[in-house]
Write an enzyme that holds these catalytic residues in place. Structure first.
Site, PDB file in Angstrom:
ATOM      1  N   HIS A  33     -38.056 -26.051  -9.928  1.00 30.25           N
ATOM      2  CA  HIS A  33     -37.618 -26.714  -8.690  1.00 30.25           C
ATOM      3  C   HIS A  33     -36.118 -26.991  -8.698  1.00 30.25           C
ATOM      4  O   HIS A  33     -35.525 -27.239  -9.739  1.00 30.25           O
ATOM      5  CB  HIS A  33     -38.369 -28.038  -8.506  1.00 30.25           C
ATOM      6  N   ASP A  75     -38.072 -28.980  -0.364  1.00 24.21           N
ATOM      7  CA  ASP A  75     -38.748 -29.331  -1.614  1.00 24.21           C
ATOM      8  C   ASP A  75     -37.991 -30.472  -2.318  1.00 24.21           C
ATOM      9  O   ASP A  75     -36.833 -30.301  -2.683  1.00 24.21           O
ATOM     10  CB  ASP A  75     -38.775 -28.064  -2.490  1.00 24.21           C
TER      11      ASP A  75
END
Length: 460
Positions: free
Chosen positions: A368, A194
């Site tokens: 994130h 990610d």
């Protein structure tokens, strides 16, 4: 040694863009996909409602598709599922909350009961033809998020999904770092990581910091009514708002269709704990004094039809903003939305409300991983090859640079594009071709009938 059957990894979305994440894994006559998301239209896509991936390649290979595995329940990972499942039959595997949210989507599209949905738990393994997929718990801004370890003949590939490392999560366990390390010590062929926050140094703060901020802000709201806008899917955030409200002796009402749906689903499945009598209907708020009420609403991105935007324009059916409102926007504008959010803040302030949206109040943390966490993931898994995913080119590039700074051979780092085929036999990896990929516009009920010509006409 005998050559192992090669593994193809093809992203049909989520590279060079934020959103519509979908990755195809293919080995021999078997293929499966990880995630099937949508993207929201840019400014230039006039009148377009949603953007979904181009499924041509999957439709051509429908007899090979063994299943669909989903990392978590966000729109950019599940939003396009109904559109795919209308044309292709395949079983879906995901954790409990994610399946619950997918059921809601399928119901809207009249597909519920026609799709084989399977609930799995972290550390479960699902066999898909000659490959199998292991679910590994991660932390993210929605509960029940997982990474995937793909066990293929060529080796083990780890796809992180959206993740962060939260040592003090609100609900559920901490990310399963031990399992990532275990796989790393046995040998990981490739890591797909990610890249959303790859530009940000340090670590993402724990979701708990937001709860502490809420406690402080509730005190400074004193006798005013509190309205908090956040993402409907952020059940951890909703839980913390409820906890702060209970401490402060306030009732909680929920506004906005997606927020109502998710809260109902999370309560039903036990991901939200709300004390009896705390939750009230929006219609009932006028029976309570302002200092006894908190309203949780959608619209933190200034979306034109959302509840908060309607309040700001004074055309919400049940809520009028007054100078006695204390409004907290518990989200960061998604890049490109700054203007729209700014407009909503201006309009709310013009109605006399106080609006808290600045970073310094710590009313939002990202879902994130930042650079330190990304380094930790690379260090634990020690992949032979690295493929940054989930991000615009600059994010992928920065994530690649991080891997290089940790001593990884630049030739083992692959920044790909959607539709490009990456192929590996366990020893080497390289680009071996292209498949059809791109964006398909959904406009009202029409899928794919809006093209560049229609958009050009609309621009005129």
């Amino acid at each position: 040694e005998a050559k192992k059957p090669s593994l193809k990894i093809i992203s049909l979305g989520g590279l060079g863009e934020i959103g519509k994440n979908i990755t195809v894994y293919e080995c021999g006559d078997d293929m499966f996909i990880v995630d099937c998301g949508l993207a929201f239209p840019d400014e230039d896509l006039l009148g377009v409602d949603l953007v979904i991936p181009d499924f041509t390649y999957l439709e051509r290979n429908r007899e090979k598709l063994r299943g669909i595995v989903i990392t978590h329940g966000h729109e950019d990972h599940i939003g396009a599922l109904p559109y795919l499942l209308k044309s292709i039959k395949a079983p879906v595997y995901a954790t409990r909350l994610t399946i619950g949210l997918i059921e809601g989507k399928l119901k809207e599209h009249g597909l519920l009961g026609r799709v084989n949905l399977n609930v799995v738990s972290p550390r479960d393994i699902v066999k898909l033809g000659c490959m199998s997929v292991e679910f590994i718990r991660v932390n993210h801004s929605i509960p029940d998020s997982c990474a995937m370890a793909i066990h293929a003949p060529a080796g083990v590939v780890i796809q992180t999904g959206d993740f962060k490392i939260d040592y003090t999560p609100i609900e559920g366990d901490i990310i399963d770092l031990a399992r990532f390390g275990e796989l790393g010590s046995k040998g990981v062929l490739a890591l797909l990581g990610d890249s959303t926050n790859a530009e940000r140094p340090g670590s993402t703060m724990s979701e708990r910091t937001v709860g502490e901020s809420f406690d402080k802000l509730f005190k400074s709201a004193v006798s005013r009514r509190i309205i908090i806008a956040t993402f409907a899917s952020n059940i951890h955030r909703v839980q913390q708002i409820v906890d702060a409200a209970v401490k402060d002796g306030r009732k909680v009402a929920v506004s906005g269709r997606s927020m109502e749906n998710v809260v109902a689903k999370a309560l039903e499945l036990g991901y939200l704990t709300i004390k009896e009598g705390t939750l009230i209907e929006l219609d009932m708020i006028n029976r309570y004094p302002d200092e006894k009420v908190v309203i949780i609403t959608t619209g933190s991105q200034g979306e034109p039809m959302s509840a908060l935007t309607r309040m700001a324009r004074s055309d919400h059916r049940k809520l009028q903003i007054t100078p006695n409102d204390y409004i907290i926007i518990s989200a960061t504008p998604i890049p490109g939305n700054e203007k729209t959010v700014g407009r909503v803040v201006n309009d709310l302030m013009k109605l006399g409300a106080e609006v808290i949206y600045e970073k310094m109040y710590e009313v939002h943390v990202s879902g994130h991983a930042c650079q330190d966490e990304l380094r930790l993931m690379l260090g634990l898994t020690r992949p032979k090859f690295f493929i940054p995913v989930h991000g615009e080119y600059k994010h992928l590039k920065k994530h690649g640079d991080l891997a290089r700074s940790m001593g990884m051979d630049p030739n083992s780092i692959f920044i790909s594009d959607i539709g490009r085929v990456l192929e590996t036999d366990g020893l080497t990896m390289g680009f071996t071709g292209n498949v059809p990929a791109g964006r398909v516009m959904v406009d009202g009920l029409g899928v794919g009938d809006v093209g560049s010509i229609v958009l050009r006409d609309r621009k005129h």
